[in-house]
Motif scaffolding. Structure first.
Motif, PDB file in Angstrom:
ATOM      1  N   ILE A 186      -5.319  14.463  -3.526  1.00 16.62           N
ATOM      2  CA  ILE A 186      -5.254  13.715  -2.143  1.00 16.62           C
ATOM      3  C   ILE A 186      -4.823  13.952  -0.468  1.00 16.62           C
ATOM      4  O   ILE A 186      -3.553  15.093  -1.273  1.00 16.62           O
ATOM      5  CB  ILE A 186      -4.292  12.564  -2.688  1.00 16.62           C
ATOM      6  CG1 ILE A 186      -4.197  11.347  -2.216  1.00 16.62           C
ATOM      7  CG2 ILE A 186      -2.841  13.163  -3.632  1.00 16.62           C
ATOM      8  CD1 ILE A 186      -3.235   9.806  -2.569  1.00 16.62           C
ATOM      9  N   ASP A 213       0.899  -1.127   0.013  1.00 14.25           N
ATOM     10  CA  ASP A 213       0.427  -0.339   0.593  1.00 14.25           C
ATOM     11  C   ASP A 213       1.069   1.454  -0.139  1.00 14.25           C
ATOM     12  O   ASP A 213       2.110   1.488   0.408  1.00 14.25           O
ATOM     13  CB  ASP A 213      -0.902   0.377   1.358  1.00 14.25           C
ATOM     14  CG  ASP A 213      -1.487  -1.420   1.463  1.00 14.25           C
ATOM     15  OD1 ASP A 213      -2.768  -1.482   0.169  1.00 14.25           O
ATOM     16  OD2 ASP A 213      -2.422  -0.869   2.336  1.00 14.25           O
ATOM     17  N   THR A 249       0.536   5.024   0.702  1.00 13.64           N
ATOM     18  CA  THR A 249      -0.201   6.466   0.965  1.00 13.64           C
ATOM     19  C   THR A 249       0.700   7.519   0.269  1.00 13.64           C
ATOM     20  O   THR A 249       1.880   7.776   0.579  1.00 13.64           O
ATOM     21  CB  THR A 249       0.137   6.024   2.487  1.00 13.64           C
ATOM     22  OG1 THR A 249       1.544   5.878   3.231  1.00 13.64           O
ATOM     23  CG2 THR A 249      -0.874   5.416   2.956  1.00 13.64           C
ATOM     24  N   ALA A 250       0.213   9.033   0.480  1.00 12.31           N
ATOM     25  CA  ALA A 250       0.770  10.155   0.358  1.00 12.31           C
ATOM     26  C   ALA A 250       1.712  10.580   1.252  1.00 12.31           C
ATOM     27  O   ALA A 250       1.527  11.111   2.077  1.00 12.31           O
ATOM     28  CB  ALA A 250      -0.264  11.224  -0.207  1.00 12.31           C
ATOM     29  N   ARG A 256      -3.295   1.082  -3.958  1.00 12.92           N
ATOM     30  CA  ARG A 256      -3.262  -0.050  -2.645  1.00 12.92           C
ATOM     31  C   ARG A 256      -2.480  -1.274  -3.471  1.00 12.92           C
ATOM     32  O   ARG A 256      -2.436  -1.394  -4.951  1.00 12.92           O
ATOM     33  CB  ARG A 256      -4.824  -0.867  -2.851  1.00 12.92           C
ATOM     34  CG  ARG A 256      -5.154  -1.501  -1.996  1.00 12.92           C
ATOM     35  CD  ARG A 256      -7.070  -2.134  -1.876  1.00 12.92           C
ATOM     36  NE  ARG A 256      -8.028  -0.651  -1.947  1.00 12.92           N
ATOM     37  CZ  ARG A 256      -7.692  -0.248  -0.409  1.00 12.92           C
ATOM     38  NH1 ARG A 256      -7.243  -0.795   0.083  1.00 12.92           N
ATOM     39  NH2 ARG A 256      -9.165   0.542  -0.492  1.00 12.92           N
ATOM     40  N   GLY A 265      -1.048  11.801   4.166  1.00 10.42           N
ATOM     41  CA  GLY A 265      -1.655  10.767   5.009  1.00 10.42           C
ATOM     42  C   GLY A 265      -2.666   9.538   4.374  1.00 10.42           C
ATOM     43  O   GLY A 265      -2.762   8.525   4.344  1.00 10.42           O
ATOM     44  N   ASP A 266      -3.576   9.934   2.850  1.00 14.15           N
ATOM     45  CA  ASP A 266      -4.069   9.066   2.555  1.00 14.15           C
ATOM     46  C   ASP A 266      -3.423   8.354   1.264  1.00 14.15           C
ATOM     47  O   ASP A 266      -2.542   8.059   1.374  1.00 14.15           O
ATOM     48  CB  ASP A 266      -5.517  10.081   1.632  1.00 14.15           C
ATOM     49  CG  ASP A 266      -6.352  10.796   2.097  1.00 14.15           C
ATOM     50  OD1 ASP A 266      -6.367  10.511   3.525  1.00 14.15           O
ATOM     51  OD2 ASP A 266      -6.990  11.832   1.285  1.00 14.15           O
ATOM     52  N   LEU A 267      -4.104   7.211   1.367  1.00 11.69           N
ATOM     53  CA  LEU A 267      -3.982   5.913   0.393  1.00 11.69           C
ATOM     54  C   LEU A 267      -4.236   6.408  -0.957  1.00 11.69           C
ATOM     55  O   LEU A 267      -4.806   6.643  -1.311  1.00 11.69           O
ATOM     56  CB  LEU A 267      -5.023   4.885   0.609  1.00 11.69           C
ATOM     57  CG  LEU A 267      -4.781   3.652  -0.084  1.00 11.69           C
ATOM     58  CD1 LEU A 267      -3.340   2.649   0.400  1.00 11.69           C
ATOM     59  CD2 LEU A 267      -5.803   2.048   0.243  1.00 11.69           C
ATOM     60  N   ALA A 268      -2.821   5.877  -1.683  1.00 12.17           N
ATOM     61  CA  ALA A 268      -2.637   6.880  -2.850  1.00 12.17           C
ATOM     62  C   ALA A 268      -2.942   5.380  -3.776  1.00 12.17           C
ATOM     63  O   ALA A 268      -2.840   5.525  -5.242  1.00 12.17           O
ATOM     64  CB  ALA A 268      -1.557   7.157  -3.598  1.00 12.17           C
TER      65      ALA A 268
END
Length: 440
Positions: free
Chosen positions: A177, A53, A55-56, A185, A180-183
């Motif tokens: 985005i 995964d 994350t940004a 998967r 901390g968001d999922l960039a």
């Protein structure tokens, strides 16, 4: 690591055993395993399966910026602007994308701003340049003429002819985005947009399952490279080019070794040279029962630590003779395909493509199969064999292309599908529905 064939899957058979297409493919897929993960630079990871995964670490965009070329202003200063009564503002500076600290915009002021440049402190909106006297489309001809001699048009001033509400033409920080968001998967296959996103958030490497390295070699003393004049009795080597292109199309990093003469010692040495630099070796030719079937002669008797290649007869047309095994200390899989051009290509689509996709760890591993109506039908098909006929497919209809000969390269080039006639079928009635393997 791959296991030698005949381990946990299909057992070695008697020489006269006829394998089904499904049995041969199952043995290959039970043997081939996805490659071990690696951390690769972004461009080397294209087409690979992401194994983490992501994350940004920062927001996209990372700051408020302009989506237009224009002027950054305070909303109140342009709220009543019109063609007849334009707002007159003092220009306090220019802000280009990538420039340093922007100037602060106070009451009655504007900063000329370029697309992508950061919004300056104090500014609340962006007025496109077309709405000002600085653009080619700003204002009517009469309004421009009325103000052409006005003192307000002195250097450092701008006339604005339309109002702009708060936040107009501004890309706000984190609009795409947030930090901390999922960039992306784990399990995502990395195409150009995904590579672009990774680069945008600052990643220069990523953990993936790499694309397999595939070595393609053809056999035959009669084979000459394209571009050379043909001596009597020789032909151009087309198989190694077609199969290398097919391996790349399937997602592999493929290289063409070229043609090897019908000499077992030389061929065995050529194969062994590739085992240390390839995750899969594909050969074409020399797998039948002729006097010069070099692949079978060179590899068929190998046992022990060197591995083994098992040669089989399959209940299919074209492509009856096939070979499969694992060689060398790393047990590198080797698929030995027939030498006729159509046979080798059909065999690639049925067996090599699934092996490559399995090594990559991505799906689908096989070409899509659909049902379609065949207006012409199929006059005859050999009993007990699964036949694959070249065809053109479009809009639910499929038409055979060329005959059943496995040497007809032009017909293969015109095909975008394969009609499948099952083992129990000996013909297809005109207008009947058939299974169709899509090649595109």
């Amino acid at each position: 690591m791959p296991r030698p064939p005949g381990g946990d899957g299909a057992s070695p058979a008697a020489p006269d055993r006829i394998w089904s297409v499904d049995e041969h493919l199952a043995d290959i897929l039970e043997t081939v395993r996805p490659l071990q993960p690696r951390v690769l630079p972004l461009l080397d990871a294209q087409g690979c399966e992401l194994l983490e995964d992501v994350t940004a670490p920062l927001a996209l965009p990372p700051f408020d910026n302009s989506s237009m070329d224009g002027y950054a202003v305070r909303t109140a200063d342009v709220s009543e602007a019109s063609e007849e009564r334009p707002a007159v503002l003092t220009v306090v500076g220019d802000i280009a994308a990538g420039s340093g600290e922007p100037p602060t915009v106070g009451p009655g002021q504007a900063a000329r701003i370029m697309t992508g440049a950061p919004l300056p402190p104090g500014a609340q909106t962006v007025v496109p340049v077309e709405w000002t006297d600085g653009g080619t489309g700003g204002g009517t001809a009469s309004a421009m003429a009325a103000h052409s001699a006005a003192p307000e048009r002195a250097a450092g001033r701008v006339l604005i002819y339309r109002p702009a509400g708060p936040g107009r033409h501004i890309r706000t920080a984190g609009d795409d985005i947030r930090a901390g968001d999922l960039a992306l998967r784990a399990g995502t296959v990395l195409g150009p947009p995904q590579i672009g996103l990774l680069a945008a958030i600052g990643r220069d490497t990523v953990r993936v399952r790499p694309r397999p390295r595939v070595a393609v070699m053809s056999t035959g003393s009669e084979l000459m490279p394209p571009g050379r004049e043909l001596p009597p009795g020789t032909i151009h080597d087309s198989n190694s080019f077609a199969l290398t292109a097919a391996a790349r199309d399937a997602g592999a990093v493929a290289h063409r070794v070229g043609a090897v003469a019908d000499e077992p010692v030389a061929f065995r040495a050529a194969v062994e040279e590739q085992l240390s630099r390839a995750d899969l070796v594909v050969t074409t030719g020399g797998v039948s029962v002729g006097a010069y079937d070099v692949v079978k002669e060179a590899l068929g008797g190998r046992e022990g630590s060197g591995g083994r290649v098992e040669f089989r007869k399959l209940a299919m047309q074209p492509g009856k003779p096939q070979g499969f095994g694992c060689l060398g200390p790393d047990r590198t899989p080797l698929l030995a395909l027939p030498g006729n051009p159509v046979s080798s290509y059909v065999s690639f689509e049925l067996f090599v493509r699934p092996a490559i996709r399995t090594l990559m760890g991505v799906g689908p591993i096989e070409r899509e199969t659909v049902r379609a109506v065949c207006p012409e039908g199929v006059a005859s098909s050999p009993a007990g064999r699964r036949q694959f006929l070249r065809a053109r497919y479009a809009d639910g209809l499929v038409h055979p292309v060329g005959g059943a000969g496995s040497h007809l390269v032009k017909a293969l080039a015109e095909a975008n599908a394969l009609i499948v006639v099952p083992e129990e079928g000996t013909a297809v009635e005109p207008g009947a529905e058939v299974a169709v393997v899509l090649l595109t």
